[in-house]
Motif scaffolding. Structure first.
Motif, mmCIF file in Angstrom:
data_model
loop_
_atom_site.group_PDB
_atom_site.id
_atom_site.type_symbol
_atom_site.label_atom_id
_atom_site.label_comp_id
_atom_site.label_asym_id
_atom_site.label_seq_id
_atom_site.Cartn_x
_atom_site.Cartn_y
_atom_site.Cartn_z
ATOM 1 N N MET A 71 0.814 -1.207 0.000
ATOM 2 C CA MET A 71 0.000 0.000 0.000
ATOM 3 C C MET A 71 0.852 1.264 0.000
ATOM 4 S SD MET A 71 -2.848 1.351 2.645
ATOM 5 C CE MET A 71 -1.650 2.424 3.408
ATOM 6 N N GLN A 72 1.993 1.194 0.712
ATOM 7 C CA GLN A 72 2.869 2.367 0.769
ATOM 8 C C GLN A 72 3.389 2.741 -0.614
ATOM 9 O OE1 GLN A 72 3.037 -0.322 2.690
ATOM 10 N NE2 GLN A 72 3.466 0.194 4.835
ATOM 11 N N HIS A 73 3.571 1.764 -1.485
ATOM 12 C CA HIS A 73 4.013 2.065 -2.839
ATOM 13 C C HIS A 73 2.866 2.581 -3.705
ATOM 14 C CE1 HIS A 73 7.826 -0.701 -2.668
ATOM 15 N NE2 HIS A 73 7.948 0.410 -1.966
ATOM 16 N N ILE A 74 1.673 2.100 -3.459
ATOM 17 C CA ILE A 74 0.518 2.573 -4.223
ATOM 18 C C ILE A 74 0.334 4.070 -4.024
ATOM 19 C CG2 ILE A 74 -1.991 2.415 -4.477
ATOM 20 C CD1 ILE A 74 -1.740 -0.543 -3.618
ATOM 21 N N PHE A 75 0.492 4.510 -2.772
ATOM 22 C CA PHE A 75 0.298 5.931 -2.456
ATOM 23 C C PHE A 75 1.613 6.690 -2.327
ATOM 24 C CE2 PHE A 75 -3.512 3.786 -0.839
ATOM 25 C CZ PHE A 75 -4.496 4.494 -1.537
ATOM 26 N N ALA A 76 2.739 5.967 -2.482
ATOM 27 C CA ALA A 76 4.086 6.568 -2.417
ATOM 28 C C ALA A 76 4.350 7.277 -1.092
ATOM 29 C CB ALA A 76 4.316 7.524 -3.585
#
Length: 280
Positions: free
Chosen positions: A71-76
């Motif tokens: 999820m952290q990569h989805i929202f950067a």
């Protein structure tokens, strides 16, 4: 569809990757990012219907989660010690156990003040930036071998208004005449054997350069950093490591053999050997 139905939809769709509670926690975090609601606000509005546009947004996020993308990569974005950090596939996502290492360092310097700190293998910059934000009078430097990681770290330092000196270097070959009061590192420590235990979203989306070491030489970075610290720590300086939970004794023995003293092996909140501190 309302938010209550969306929650169950998330849980069902992610059941092959996460258990029900993990999927529910992910759902809460996604809602916070997409709709801006905290958990209390969400619970109050669980029966509110979603617009067609908002439904599509949640579907897009769910599709990426089902593919194993963190999820952290989805929202950067990732949160660490109350600070917001940009993340990408060039850096490790900051983890809660590293916050425990930060807490230990901050507790230590209350009684043993320092003027200079070096973070080795900084990645997103989360350790160096967090220490600088909490120890404003201390000079903080950070090293990483990855130019892409340093670009992220420098951006995070600007965002969090933390003056950190970043150095592009490989600690396996780096040398310096500068001496520090405290050196900290969370270096690569996962052996190839341990890959089978890891979640697919880590293996597929996080940088292997920052994660893995060979089965034959799992303490490679610890040995090199310890050698560097013997030269670059000031008298009474301290070295802090985050470590492989399975190699606590081996890491302690290595530090003893190199002449370090006052070696402390500490467990994390899950009861795993996770951190070491030692001095000269």
């Amino acid at each position: 569809m309302n938010f209550k139905q969306l929650e169950q939809y998330f849980i069902n769709e992610l059941s092959s990757l996460y258990d029900g509670e993990e999927a529910k926690q992910l759902f809460y975090l996604v809602v916070e990012q997409v709709s801006g609601w905290n958990r209390t606000q969400l619970l109050i509005n669980m029966t509110e219907s979603l617009s067609a546009e908002l439904t599509l947004t949640y579907d897009d996020v769910l599709l990426e989660l089902k593919q194993g993308r963190p999820m952290q990569h989805i929202f950067a974005v990732a949160w660490f010690y109350g600070l917001r950090f940009k993340v990408s596939e060039a850096v490790l996502i900051p983890r809660p156990e590293t916050e425990e290492l930060i807490e230990w360092i901050l507790d230590t310097v209350k009684s043993e003040p320092v003027s200079s700190i070096l973070d080795i293998g900084t990645g997103s910059g989360c350790i160096a930036i967090t220490l600088k934000k909490n120890l404003e009078q201390v000079d903080v430097s950070a090293i990483d071998v990855s130019a892409a990681a340093l670009a992220i770290a420098e951006e995070n330092a600007l965002t969090n208004t933390a003056a950190v000196n970043f150095i592009h270097a490989d600690i396996l070959t780096y040398s310096s005449s500068f001496r520090y009061d405290l050196i900290v590192s969370n270096p690569p420590y996962i052996t190839e054997h341990e890959k089978e235990e890891m979640h697919q979203n880590v293996l597929a989306y996080e940088p292997h350069l920052a994660l893995f070491v060979s089965n034959e030489n799992p303490l490679l970075f610890y040995k090199k950093i310890a050698d560097f610290a013997l030269i670059n720590l000031r008298p009474k300086g301290r070295l802090f490591f985050e470590i492989n939970e399975y190699l606590g004794k081996e890491t302690v023995d290595m530090l003893l053999a190199k002449g370090f003293t006052d070696i402390i092996l500490r467990k994390d909140m899950q009861g795993k050997d996770r951190m070491i501190s030692c001095g000269l």
